[in-house]
Design a protein around this motif. Structure first.
Motif, PDB file in Angstrom:
ATOM      1  N   GLU A  17       0.802  -1.227   0.000  1.00 39.89           N
ATOM      2  CA  GLU A  17       0.000   0.000   0.000  1.00 39.89           C
ATOM      3  C   GLU A  17       0.838   1.281   0.000  1.00 39.89           C
ATOM      4  OE1 GLU A  17      -3.111  -0.302  -0.454  1.00 39.89           O
ATOM      5  OE2 GLU A  17      -3.140  -2.480  -0.182  1.00 39.89           O
ATOM      6  N   LEU A  18       2.150   1.174  -0.100  1.00 44.99           N
ATOM      7  CA  LEU A  18       2.989   2.376  -0.064  1.00 44.99           C
ATOM      8  C   LEU A  18       2.891   3.166  -1.362  1.00 44.99           C
ATOM      9  CD1 LEU A  18       6.227   0.941   1.599  1.00 44.99           C
ATOM     10  CD2 LEU A  18       4.455   2.338   2.675  1.00 44.99           C
ATOM     11  N   ASP A  19       3.110   4.478  -1.262  1.00 42.16           N
ATOM     12  CA  ASP A  19       3.203   5.331  -2.458  1.00 42.16           C
ATOM     13  C   ASP A  19       4.608   5.139  -3.044  1.00 42.16           C
ATOM     14  OD1 ASP A  19       0.639   6.389  -2.157  1.00 42.16           O
ATOM     15  OD2 ASP A  19       1.358   7.893  -0.719  1.00 42.16           O
ATOM     16  N   LEU A  20       4.716   4.218  -3.987  1.00 39.80           N
ATOM     17  CA  LEU A  20       6.020   3.807  -4.499  1.00 39.80           C
ATOM     18  C   LEU A  20       6.391   4.623  -5.723  1.00 39.80           C
ATOM     19  CD1 LEU A  20       8.262   1.688  -3.987  1.00 39.80           C
ATOM     20  CD2 LEU A  20       7.099   0.230  -5.667  1.00 39.80           C
ATOM     21  N   LEU A  21       7.583   5.188  -5.716  1.00 41.37           N
ATOM     22  CA  LEU A  21       8.118   5.947  -6.845  1.00 41.37           C
ATOM     23  C   LEU A  21       9.094   5.062  -7.608  1.00 41.37           C
ATOM     24  CD1 LEU A  21       8.894   9.308  -4.982  1.00 41.37           C
ATOM     25  CD2 LEU A  21       6.740   8.546  -6.003  1.00 41.37           C
ATOM     26  N   GLU A  64       5.451  -9.930  -5.923  1.00 43.31           N
ATOM     27  CA  GLU A  64       5.714 -11.030  -4.983  1.00 43.31           C
ATOM     28  C   GLU A  64       5.187 -10.698  -3.586  1.00 43.31           C
ATOM     29  OE1 GLU A  64       9.892 -11.576  -5.142  1.00 43.31           O
ATOM     30  OE2 GLU A  64       9.906 -12.345  -7.198  1.00 43.31           O
ATOM     31  N   ALA A  65       5.155  -9.391  -3.242  1.00 43.09           N
ATOM     32  CA  ALA A  65       4.664  -8.971  -1.933  1.00 43.09           C
ATOM     33  C   ALA A  65       3.144  -8.896  -1.891  1.00 43.09           C
ATOM     34  CB  ALA A  65       5.265  -7.617  -1.576  1.00 43.09           C
ATOM     35  N   GLY A  66       2.502  -9.123  -3.036  1.00 44.87           N
ATOM     36  CA  GLY A  66       1.053  -9.093  -3.072  1.00 44.87           C
ATOM     37  C   GLY A  66       0.461  -7.779  -3.528  1.00 44.87           C
ATOM     38  N   ARG A  67       1.307  -6.857  -3.995  1.00 44.60           N
ATOM     39  CA  ARG A  67       0.793  -5.587  -4.525  1.00 44.60           C
ATOM     40  C   ARG A  67       0.121  -5.854  -5.857  1.00 44.60           C
ATOM     41  NH1 ARG A  67       2.925  -0.018  -3.696  1.00 44.60           N
ATOM     42  NH2 ARG A  67       2.197   1.319  -5.385  1.00 44.60           N
ATOM     43  N   THR A  68      -1.075  -5.353  -6.047  1.00 44.37           N
ATOM     44  CA  THR A  68      -1.834  -5.620  -7.263  1.00 44.37           C
ATOM     45  C   THR A  68      -1.634  -4.511  -8.276  1.00 44.37           C
ATOM     46  OG1 THR A  68      -3.831  -4.470  -6.523  1.00 44.37           O
ATOM     47  CG2 THR A  68      -3.579  -6.785  -5.877  1.00 44.37           C
ATOM     48  N   ALA A  69      -1.990  -4.812  -9.522  1.00 44.44           N
ATOM     49  CA  ALA A  69      -1.892  -3.821 -10.588  1.00 44.44           C
ATOM     50  C   ALA A  69      -2.849  -2.656 -10.356  1.00 44.44           C
ATOM     51  CB  ALA A  69      -2.182  -4.477 -11.936  1.00 44.44           C
ATOM     52  N   ASP A  70      -3.824  -2.847  -9.465  1.00 41.02           N
ATOM     53  CA  ASP A  70      -4.774  -1.771  -9.174  1.00 41.02           C
ATOM     54  C   ASP A  70      -4.157  -0.672  -8.318  1.00 41.02           C
ATOM     55  OD1 ASP A  70      -6.696  -3.191 -10.549  1.00 41.02           O
ATOM     56  OD2 ASP A  70      -7.389  -4.251  -8.754  1.00 41.02           O
ATOM     57  N   THR A  71      -2.999  -0.968  -7.700  1.00 38.79           N
ATOM     58  CA  THR A  71      -2.305   0.043  -6.899  1.00 38.79           C
ATOM     59  C   THR A  71      -1.377   0.814  -7.821  1.00 38.79           C
ATOM     60  OG1 THR A  71      -2.332  -1.502  -5.044  1.00 38.79           O
ATOM     61  CG2 THR A  71      -0.929   0.443  -4.837  1.00 38.79           C
ATOM     62  N   PRO A  72      -1.734   2.039  -8.197  1.00 39.63           N
ATOM     63  CA  PRO A  72      -1.000   2.719  -9.271  1.00 39.63           C
ATOM     64  C   PRO A  72       0.346   3.271  -8.818  1.00 39.63           C
ATOM     65  CG  PRO A  72      -2.675   4.173  -8.388  1.00 39.63           C
ATOM     66  CD  PRO A  72      -2.849   2.850  -7.688  1.00 39.63           C
ATOM     67  N   VAL A  73       1.249   3.434  -9.791  1.00 38.84           N
ATOM     68  CA  VAL A  73       2.486   4.182  -9.595  1.00 38.84           C
ATOM     69  C   VAL A  73       2.290   5.502 -10.316  1.00 38.84           C
ATOM     70  CG1 VAL A  73       4.953   4.272 -10.051  1.00 38.84           C
ATOM     71  CG2 VAL A  73       3.880   2.100  -9.446  1.00 38.84           C
ATOM     72  N   THR A  74       2.141   6.592  -9.560  1.00 43.46           N
ATOM     73  CA  THR A  74       1.714   7.859 -10.149  1.00 43.46           C
ATOM     74  C   THR A  74       2.864   8.761 -10.563  1.00 43.46           C
ATOM     75  OG1 THR A  74       1.551   8.824  -7.952  1.00 43.46           O
ATOM     76  CG2 THR A  74      -0.439   7.822  -8.850  1.00 43.46           C
ATOM     77  N   THR A  75       4.060   8.525 -10.031  1.00 41.77           N
ATOM     78  CA  THR A  75       5.193   9.394 -10.317  1.00 41.77           C
ATOM     79  C   THR A  75       6.397   8.553 -10.704  1.00 41.77           C
ATOM     80  OG1 THR A  75       4.401  11.031  -8.721  1.00 41.77           O
ATOM     81  CG2 THR A  75       6.693  11.206  -9.401  1.00 41.77           C
ATOM     82  N   THR A  76       7.076   8.940 -11.774  1.00 47.87           N
ATOM     83  CA  THR A  76       8.277   8.236 -12.211  1.00 47.87           C
ATOM     84  C   THR A  76       9.397   9.246 -12.458  1.00 47.87           C
ATOM     85  OG1 THR A  76       7.678   8.339 -14.563  1.00 47.87           O
ATOM     86  CG2 THR A  76       6.911   6.418 -13.308  1.00 47.87           C
ATOM     87  N   ALA A  77      10.617   8.744 -12.623  1.00 42.70           N
ATOM     88  CA  ALA A  77      11.772   9.610 -12.866  1.00 42.70           C
ATOM     89  C   ALA A  77      12.735   8.903 -13.807  1.00 42.70           C
ATOM     90  CB  ALA A  77      12.469   9.951 -11.553  1.00 42.70           C
ATOM     91  N   VAL A 128      11.499  11.557  -3.092  1.00 40.37           N
ATOM     92  CA  VAL A 128      11.238  10.975  -1.773  1.00 40.37           C
ATOM     93  C   VAL A 128      11.484  12.019  -0.682  1.00 40.37           C
ATOM     94  CG1 VAL A 128      11.985   9.248  -0.092  1.00 40.37           C
ATOM     95  CG2 VAL A 128      11.735   8.615  -2.502  1.00 40.37           C
ATOM     96  N   ALA A 129      12.597  12.743  -0.776  1.00 41.83           N
ATOM     97  CA  ALA A 129      12.909  13.770   0.225  1.00 41.83           C
ATOM     98  C   ALA A 129      11.820  14.835   0.275  1.00 41.83           C
ATOM     99  CB  ALA A 129      14.264  14.398  -0.084  1.00 41.83           C
ATOM    100  N   GLY A 130      11.172  15.066  -0.870  1.00 41.79           N
ATOM    101  CA  GLY A 130      10.097  16.050  -0.924  1.00 41.79           C
ATOM    102  C   GLY A 130       8.764  15.528  -0.441  1.00 41.79           C
ATOM    103  N   GLY A 131       8.727  14.280   0.004  1.00 42.92           N
ATOM    104  CA  GLY A 131       7.516  13.736   0.583  1.00 42.92           C
ATOM    105  C   GLY A 131       6.527  13.135  -0.383  1.00 42.92           C
ATOM    106  N   LEU A 132       6.944  12.858  -1.624  1.00 42.20           N
ATOM    107  CA  LEU A 132       6.008  12.319  -2.610  1.00 42.20           C
ATOM    108  C   LEU A 132       5.804  10.821  -2.504  1.00 42.20           C
ATOM    109  CD1 LEU A 132       6.781  14.306  -5.885  1.00 42.20           C
ATOM    110  CD2 LEU A 132       5.131  14.791  -4.071  1.00 42.20           C
ATOM    111  N   GLY A 133       6.637  10.142  -1.734  1.00 39.84           N
ATOM    112  CA  GLY A 133       6.494   8.700  -1.618  1.00 39.84           C
ATOM    113  C   GLY A 133       7.773   8.060  -1.135  1.00 39.84           C
ATOM    114  N   VAL A 134       7.907   6.756  -1.416  1.00 37.05           N
ATOM    115  CA  VAL A 134       9.105   5.991  -1.052  1.00 37.05           C
ATOM    116  C   VAL A 134       9.640   5.327  -2.307  1.00 37.05           C
ATOM    117  CG1 VAL A 134       8.197   5.580   1.259  1.00 37.05           C
ATOM    118  CG2 VAL A 134       7.837   3.863  -0.535  1.00 37.05           C
ATOM    119  N   THR A 135      10.863   4.809  -2.234  1.00 36.25           N
ATOM    120  CA  THR A 135      11.423   4.106  -3.388  1.00 36.25           C
ATOM    121  C   THR A 135      12.369   3.014  -2.910  1.00 36.25           C
ATOM    122  OG1 THR A 135      12.356   4.422  -5.601  1.00 36.25           O
ATOM    123  CG2 THR A 135      13.507   5.515  -3.790  1.00 36.25           C
TER     124      THR A 135
END
Length: 320
Positions: free
Chosen positions: A201-205, A223-236, A246-253
């Motif tokens: 459920e983490l906001d993953l970058l 493998e951890a059970g994260r589904t395709a329904d959990t979106p990745v909204t930010t990429t780099a 991440v330092a700006g608080g947008l998520g974790v990586t």
């Protein structure tokens, strides 16, 4: 003005310079760009292609004032010409390797998520142990590196495996764990026993499409059970940008452990956390073409690299 068609007759032996000129035009479909790609003047390149058409008695190109197209015959013969040039390149490579190992040019391809963290070790090893080796480094994504290896543009790759690609040999160097990078005040920051299920459920970058590290991270999440329904909204496009997000608080990586010191040490807005054993990990290897003329040399380099990499936070692989 369109060039005159070549005169029919018995084909003559083409020269390698003519074949190189034709292949360059076939790839660029532009005389100026083709000339620049192979370091030839445009008039010389045009003359070489015209001479090849004359030698073969076949029109290879359709020329207009605005563009260049391959003729039907040109499409077929471009494939043959590339094969001939690759074979000649392999002949020269084998002759050079036979003269003396660890001399001459070595074109090393490296993925962007490895290059900044391992190249200092690689370059130091080459400088100290193989001073006569002319190492040329090319940083590209995995698909481009494999294409370059297959077509002889590159000699050796340093990247994440397994590749599942035909015609290559993987020489494992080490395994390294992934580390979770979070904002400083994140509830997971500083822990050393995170279960993989926390990724659900983490906001993953993540990195952009095309980076193998993105695919590895997504595999870990699945493998951890994260589904395709959990979106990745930010990429780099690179790990440095991901860390700043991440330092700006947008998520974790997720970062490979070898990248941790370079990417996080100077930012006090970050925290890191380790996964519980067995932690998710990636394997890094040297990769060469199957049957490469310099196989023994590349295997020796892999063994030397394993020893040189021991001070890093990795688990060094055993030689096969």
């Amino acid at each position: 003005m369109a060039a005159s068609p070549p005169s029919p007759g018995t084909p003559r032996q083409p020269s390698l310079s003519q074949l190189r000129a034709f292949v360059a035009v076939a790839e660029q479909l532009h005389f100026r760009d083709a000339a620049a790609a192979i370091g030839m003047s445009q008039p010389a390149l045009s003359g070489a292609v015209a001479a090849l058409e004359e030698a073969l008695g076949v029109q290879l190109l359709e020329r207009t004032t605005r563009k260049v197209l391959l003729s039907a015959a040109g499409e077929r013969l471009a494939v043959r010409a590339r094969t001939v040039l690759e074979a000649v390149g392999e002949l020269l490579e084998e002759a050079e390797a036979a003269r003396a190992p660890f001399t001459g040019v070595l074109r090393l391809g490296v993925i962007p998520t490895v290059a900044p963290y391992l190249l200092p070790t690689v370059l130091r090893l080459v400088h100290q142990r193989y001073p006569r080796l002319d190492l040329q480094v090319h940083e590209e994504q995995t698909a481009s590196l494999l294409e370059g290896l297959a077509h002889g543009r590159l000699d050796l790759l340093l990247l994440a495996v397994p590749l599942g690609a035909p015609g290559v040999v993987e020489m494992p160097l080490f395994d390294e764990d992934f580390v979770l990078v979070t904002p400083r005040d994140h509830w997971l920051g500083g822990r050393d026993d995170i279960p993989r299920e926390a990724l659900r459920e983490l906001d993953l970058l993540l990195l952009d499409e095309g980076h193998c590290l993105r695919d590895q991270a997504l595999d870990i999440c699945r493998e951890a059970g994260r589904t395709a329904d959990t979106p990745v909204t930010t990429t780099a496009a690179g790990l440095s940008t991901l860390v700043q997000l991440v330092a700006g608080g947008l998520g974790v990586t997720l970062l490979p452990r070898t990248a941790l010191r370079v990417e996080t040490a100077r930012n006090d807005q970050l925290a890191t956390a380790d996964f519980a054993d067995p932690a998710p990990a990636r394997r890094i290897a040297l990769v060469m073409r199957a049957g490469a003329a310099r196989t023994e040399e590349f295997e020796a380099l892999a063994e030397a690299l394993r020893a040189a990499l021991r001070p890093l936070p990795v688990r060094v692989a055993r030689a096969a």
